[in-house]
Design a protein around this motif. Structure first.
Motif, mmCIF file in Angstrom:
data_model
loop_
_atom_site.group_PDB
_atom_site.id
_atom_site.type_symbol
_atom_site.label_atom_id
_atom_site.label_comp_id
_atom_site.label_asym_id
_atom_site.label_seq_id
_atom_site.Cartn_x
_atom_site.Cartn_y
_atom_site.Cartn_z
ATOM 1 N N ASP A 1 2.266 -0.782 -9.546
ATOM 2 C CA ASP A 1 1.413 -1.647 -8.746
ATOM 3 C C ASP A 1 1.353 -3.039 -9.371
ATOM 4 N N VAL B 1 2.718 7.785 -2.511
ATOM 5 C CA VAL B 1 3.671 6.694 -2.265
ATOM 6 C C VAL B 1 4.821 7.117 -1.362
ATOM 7 N N PHE C 1 11.220 2.690 -5.952
ATOM 8 C CA PHE C 1 9.952 2.689 -6.679
ATOM 9 C C PHE C 1 10.189 3.033 -8.139
ATOM 10 N N CYS D 1 2.793 -0.240 -2.541
ATOM 11 C CA CYS D 1 4.083 0.155 -1.970
ATOM 12 C C CYS D 1 4.109 -0.096 -0.463
ATOM 13 N N ARG D 2 3.009 0.168 0.203
ATOM 14 C CA ARG D 2 2.935 -0.091 1.648
ATOM 15 C C ARG D 2 3.125 -1.570 1.946
ATOM 16 N N HIS E 1 5.999 5.421 1.842
ATOM 17 C CA HIS E 1 6.344 4.004 1.777
ATOM 18 C C HIS E 1 7.611 3.724 0.974
ATOM 19 N N THR F 1 -1.627 1.910 -6.082
ATOM 20 C CA THR F 1 -0.169 1.964 -6.098
ATOM 21 C C THR F 1 0.381 2.261 -4.711
ATOM 22 N N ALA F 2 -0.231 3.198 -4.000
ATOM 23 C CA ALA F 2 0.222 3.511 -2.643
ATOM 24 C C ALA F 2 0.068 2.311 -1.728
#
Length: 421
Positions: free
Chosen positions: A81, A247, A198, A184-185, A250, A180-181
């Motif tokens: 992230d 994640v 990733f 990534c999005r 994404h 973090t998710a």
């Protein structure tokens, strides 16, 4: 025409593509020098900008989206992230000019100081000691490569109980998973239709304490290395179990390790030692990630003459190998392709960055790029980029020629017999 993401995913599934998929900088060791990058931007006719440098040890540029567009590259990168090449986050980047040599942006200018002779010194990090870049150099390096000569025979070992406790204390929190998710999005949306690599679940196996020290431990105290790798793999599995489900919607590819198992002429460790001390641990982590998100592909970076351990890498469960240094070790591109065909995606190997790219003409670079696409692409399972980083002295015309040539190989020629120099 395929979208970039469709092109990458087809190659990763060993299916036909409309052209070879291309990459620059999705993996940080197949990128471009921060010193070469401004000239590439200028040659592409793009607006000038300060070069972002996330990896200030290798001095690798963060490749901007408009450069990816101009070279028609198909993948982007997300580092946890912390950073993504297509997110511009000005609050994370600060000016630093490396003693007047490079107009750049870095995460932390306070990490550097200039010595009286013009050398730029970078303070120690968790990965290295004090590093220095003299006025005539383009990368930072440590004295003795970080490994002082020691013939005493005493190998440095970690306190495994303390390491286990530290890694357990560093467990990913629910808030970090959410951040973090979301990161990534956002990167996926900013990258358009590109695939996403990733980098955030690394096992960190191999060569802790230095190449010589760790190699000796593998040979003389394999039980210690086995215990060490068990602790590190336990931690990586815990991290994967927390992050991967969040994640996975994404991202498409997960970088799991970068442990550089080869020299210019051979593997560093005997293949049977690698198979015993690395393969089972990689298999465990790969199997867990594939169980958590079957659609994700796992990525392994290992430089050098590693042809003798390709079977062990495949048995370790990896989907992708980078940087495909077929120039090392006496096994040509055709042998690498035969060994990997249908089982391991080769990501790299497109141009020899040690001889042809620096020493050849633009026409010679074009010729080798086309030859390697014809060699590696039949049957799918190939993503084009150079063998390791494009270094500081490389003229932008060669970089442009390399990608133009790779993209121009007709689709119909990708699935016939390979032609290899």
């Amino acid at each position: 025409m395929m979208t970039s993401r469709e092109r990458i995913l087809a190659a990763l599934d060993f299916r036909e593509t409309d052209r070879v998929p291309c990459d620059l900088d999705a993996m940080g060791s197949t990128g471009i020098s921060a010193f070469a990058y401004p000239e590439l931007v200028r040659a592409l006719g793009l607006p000038p900008r300060k070069t972002r440098i996330y990896d200030t040890w290798q001095m690798i540029a963060v490749v901007d989206r408009d450069v990816l567009d101009a070279l028609e590259c198909d993948c982007i990168c997300v580092n946890g992230d912390v950073s993504a090449n297509v997110l511009y986050e000005p609050e994370k980047w600060h000016p630093y000019d490396f003693n007047g040599r490079l107009d750049a942006l870095v995460p932390d200018p306070s990490a550097f100081r200039v010595l009286p002779d013009g050398t730029v010194e970078q303070r120690a990090t968790s990965f290295s000691g004090i590093t220095r870049m003299p006025p005539d150099a383009y990368v930072f390096s440590e004295e003795h490569g970080g490994q002082a000569v020691d013939l005493s025979g005493e190998c440095v070992k970690e306190d495994l109980d303390r390491l286990r406790e530290r890694l357990q204390a560093e467990a990913v929190t629910p808030e970090q998973v959410r951040q973090t998710a979301d990161y990534c999005r956002r990167a996926k949306e900013a990258g358009g239709d590109r695939a996403v690599l990733f980098n955030g679940v690394s096992a960190m196996l191999g060569y802790r304490g230095g190449l010589a020290n760790f190699s000796m431990l593998c040979l003389t105290e394999p039980e210690y290395v086995h215990a060490l790798h068990t602790i590190l793999t336990d931690a990586a599995v815990r991290k994967a179990e927390a992050l991967i489900p969040a994640v996975a919607p994404h991202v498409d590819i997960v970088l799991l390790n970068s442990d550089d198992q080869g020299t210019q002429c051979s593997t560093i460790l005997p293949p049977e030692v690698y198979r015993k001390l690395f393969t089972p641990f990689y298999r465990r982590l790969n199997d867990r990630i594939h169980a958590l998100a079957p659609q994700l592909k796992t990525f392994y970076h290992s430089c050098g003459a590693i042809y003798p351990i390709l079977e062990a890498v495949i048995d370790g469960g990896f989907d992708i190998l980078n940087p495909v240094q077929w120039t090392a070790g006496g096994h040509g591109a055709a042998e690498w392709k035969r060994a990997a065909a249908g089982r391991l995606v080769l990501w790299g190997g497109g141009v020899d960055t040690q001889t042809v790219l620096p020493g050849g003409s633009a026409a010679e670079v074009e010729r080798q790029a086309a030859e390697m696409v014809r060699a590696f692409s039949p049957g799918g399972g190939y993503v084009f980029t150079a063998i390791h980083n494009i270094m500081a002295e490389i003229a932008p015309e060669k970089v442009i020629a390399m990608y133009r040539s790779a993209r121009s190989v007709p689709t119909g020629r990708l699935h016939g017999s390979a032609t290899v120099c």
